[in-house]
Design a protein around this motif. Sequence first.
Motif, PDB file in Angstrom:
ATOM      1  N   LEU A  39      16.366  -4.191  -7.054  1.00 35.54           N
ATOM      2  CA  LEU A  39      16.417  -3.547  -5.750  1.00 35.54           C
ATOM      3  C   LEU A  39      15.086  -2.840  -5.555  1.00 35.54           C
ATOM      4  N   VAL A  40      14.371  -3.201  -4.515  1.00 32.62           N
ATOM      5  CA  VAL A  40      13.124  -2.543  -4.161  1.00 32.62           C
ATOM      6  C   VAL A  40      13.463  -1.462  -3.149  1.00 32.62           C
ATOM      7  N   VAL A  41      13.050  -0.230  -3.441  1.00 26.02           N
ATOM      8  CA  VAL A  41      13.278   0.898  -2.536  1.00 26.02           C
ATOM      9  C   VAL A  41      11.926   1.378  -2.044  1.00 26.02           C
ATOM     10  N   ALA A  42      11.669   1.165  -0.759  1.00 29.92           N
ATOM     11  CA  ALA A  42      10.407   1.581  -0.154  1.00 29.92           C
ATOM     12  C   ALA A  42      10.508   3.014   0.335  1.00 29.92           C
ATOM     13  N   VAL A  43       9.497   3.806   0.020  1.00 31.26           N
ATOM     14  CA  VAL A  43       9.422   5.180   0.504  1.00 31.26           C
ATOM     15  C   VAL A  43       8.684   5.146   1.840  1.00 31.26           C
ATOM     16  N   LEU A  44       9.382   5.542   2.892  1.00 33.63           N
ATOM     17  CA  LEU A  44       8.800   5.516   4.239  1.00 33.63           C
ATOM     18  C   LEU A  44       8.069   6.809   4.539  1.00 33.63           C
ATOM     19  N   LYS A  45       7.066   6.745   5.381  1.00 38.26           N
ATOM     20  CA  LYS A  45       6.659   5.680   6.259  1.00 38.26           C
ATOM     21  C   LYS A  45       5.503   4.870   5.677  1.00 38.26           C
ATOM     22  N   GLY A  46       4.659   5.491   4.910  1.00 40.17           N
ATOM     23  CA  GLY A  46       3.393   4.889   4.525  1.00 40.17           C
ATOM     24  C   GLY A  46       3.451   3.590   3.761  1.00 40.17           C
ATOM     25  N   SER A  47       4.552   3.282   3.097  1.00 39.83           N
ATOM     26  CA  SER A  47       4.603   2.086   2.246  1.00 39.83           C
ATOM     27  C   SER A  47       5.032   0.829   2.986  1.00 39.83           C
ATOM     28  N   PHE A  48       5.326   0.901   4.279  1.00 41.34           N
ATOM     29  CA  PHE A  48       5.976  -0.239   4.929  1.00 41.34           C
ATOM     30  C   PHE A  48       5.147  -1.522   4.902  1.00 41.34           C
ATOM     31  N   ILE A  49       3.852  -1.451   5.059  1.00 41.42           N
ATOM     32  CA  ILE A  49       3.027  -2.663   5.011  1.00 41.42           C
ATOM     33  C   ILE A  49       2.915  -3.159   3.576  1.00 41.42           C
ATOM     34  N   PHE A  50       2.665  -2.245   2.656  1.00 37.09           N
ATOM     35  CA  PHE A  50       2.561  -2.582   1.234  1.00 37.09           C
ATOM     36  C   PHE A  50       3.831  -3.253   0.732  1.00 37.09           C
ATOM     37  N   VAL A  51       4.991  -2.683   1.034  1.00 36.85           N
ATOM     38  CA  VAL A  51       6.237  -3.243   0.519  1.00 36.85           C
ATOM     39  C   VAL A  51       6.518  -4.615   1.132  1.00 36.85           C
ATOM     40  N   ALA A  52       6.156  -4.815   2.384  1.00 37.38           N
ATOM     41  CA  ALA A  52       6.370  -6.128   3.001  1.00 37.38           C
ATOM     42  C   ALA A  52       5.568  -7.205   2.268  1.00 37.38           C
ATOM     43  N   ASP A  53       4.310  -6.909   1.993  1.00 40.15           N
ATOM     44  CA  ASP A  53       3.479  -7.875   1.265  1.00 40.15           C
ATOM     45  C   ASP A  53       3.936  -8.027  -0.182  1.00 40.15           C
TER      46      ASP A  53
END
Length: 181
Positions: A39-53
């Motif tokens: 399970l990948v948990v992205a910390v918002l907001k700044g990681s949204f582009i990084f996590v998508a890639d």
Amino acid sequence: MAEPPASHPIAVLYSAQTIAARIDALAVGIAERQLQAPLVVAVLKGSFIFVADLIRALHAHGLTPEIDFIFLASYGSGTEGGAVEILRDVESDIAGRDVVIVDDILDSGRTLLFAKERLRAKGARNVLSCVLLDKKARRTEMVTADFIGFECPDRFVVGYGMDLGNRYRELPFIGTIEAAG
């Protein structure tokens, strides 16, 4: 590539091509851990582009992670953070799972430490962390990331999801704000 407004000259620290190559290497490292039901948990907001890639790169290397999000805010005076507050918590069942927290920048360490402790308390089997930038100069908590994209100088950075007053997140590179003049 569009130029930033003259009011905030930005020097490229890491190009889009350099970032893409590093994300692929991070995905290889994560895939080598042979995570179970990751399970990948992205910390918002700044990681949204990084996590998508990153999740696309993970898929290319044979992983099929689920993804969830946690929105955390650290309030304090000025640019110094204070207590971490949950604005949106993860919705996935974490008990017994391998979790990878993804954040844009490891700075003071308060946010990452809080997120790791929170997910462990929810019963995660294993909690790993992956950050795009590691800014050790500002560390106040004893926390390290398991996977690090790049070292970050003690400068304010923007682009690739990171912002200055909600501007510059869209830049395809990571840059530093330069003094005008």
